[in-house]
Design an enzyme around this catalytic site. Sequence first.
Site, short mmCIF file in Angstrom:
data_model
loop_
_atom_site.label_atom_id
_atom_site.label_comp_id
_atom_site.label_asym_id
_atom_site.label_seq_id
_atom_site.Cartn_x
_atom_site.Cartn_y
_atom_site.Cartn_z
N ASP A 152 0.84 -1.20 0.00
CA ASP A 152 0.00 0.00 0.00
C ASP A 152 0.88 1.25 0.00
O ASP A 152 1.91 1.29 0.67
CB ASP A 152 -0.90 -0.01 1.24
N HIS A 226 -8.56 -0.61 -9.11
CA HIS A 226 -8.45 0.37 -8.04
C HIS A 226 -7.32 1.36 -8.32
O HIS A 226 -7.48 2.57 -8.13
CB HIS A 226 -8.20 -0.34 -6.71
#
Length: 316
Positions: A152, A226
Site C-alpha cells: 500500500d 483500483h
Amino acid sequence: MSRRVPIESQSVDAPLTSSATFLVLTINDQPNSVSTVRSTLASVADLTKNVAIRDLNASFACTAGIGSNVWDRVTGLPRPAELHPFKEIKGSKHTAVSTPGDLFFHIRSERRDLNFEFERQLLDMLGTSVSVADETVGFRYFDVRDLLGFVDGTANPVGPAVDNAVLIAEEDAGATGGSYVVVQKYVHDLQAWRTLSTEQQEAVIGRTKLDNVELDDAPDGQQQSHKSLATIEDADGNELEILRDNMPFGSPGEGVFGTYFIGYSRRLWVVEKMMERMFVGEPEGMHDRILDFSMATTGSVFFVPSATTLAGLEEG
C-alpha cells in the site's frame, strides 16, 4: 518595518512508522470548551517534544487537523478555500459515508507506548471539552502491506514532490503551509476476498501481489482497477499526487480487519474526485471492485494548519 515570520508546516511528511493512532474528536457544547481546545492545539508542539524526547530514534510525530464546522470558532482565522465537511458520495451499490469530526490527531512513531502516552496527555489537557468519535490504532503489516495482502502507498510522491503535492502555497495565502486531510475507515470482508484467485485479486487492485508490479490500465469504457480509478490527472495528463499514510487495523478475535485511509493533499478536490471515481465509477456504474470487499464506515475532512498558525492560536 515589521519582519515577516517564516511559515513552518506540521509534520505531514513524517516517515511511515510501525505504529499509529488516528484520533477523531468532537467538541462538546459547554462553557470554555472552545478556549480549552484552542489552548491545547497551541500546545501540540510542546507536548510532542515532551514525548519525543523519551526516544529520539522512534520518529515520533503528531499532526493536528481542524474540521469545517468548528474552524471559525476555534481559530477566528479566514477559512481555507476548499474547507468543507466530508461530502457523502452515493454510488449505485456503495456509499462513502460522512461522519462527525471536529478535531483530528495523527499520532505516529516506532513505539506504541509513545503514541499511547501522547494520547493520554492530550486527552488529559482537553478534558471534558471533547468526546471521542473514533480511535483507531494502526500497525505496519510486513513489508508495508494491507490486510488484503498488497503493498500500500506505492503511488506516494517522494523527495521534493511531497511538498508540491501536499502543502498549500500562493494559491491560498491565508492557508500557506497547511494541508487538507481526508480520513476513512474501511472494514474488509476477508472471507469473501479469499474466494478470489490471486489473478482476480490482482485485476481488482491493478498490481501484482507478490512483487507489486503495476498492471496496464483497462481500455476506456471497461472496468478499471483500483489503481486506475484512484489516479487523478490534470488537463495536460499530469498526475496530481496525494500523500497516503494508510495503515492496517483490526482484531482477529473480534473478526475485524481493516485499512485506515488517510490522504494529505494540497487540493481537496483531488481526493474528492478520487472518491467519486471509486464509488460512482468511471464510466458511471463501474465502481471500484475493491468496494465489494471493503466497506467505508467513516469519512471526515480536516484542515491541517501550519505549525506556525497552530502555535499562534493561544494569542487569538
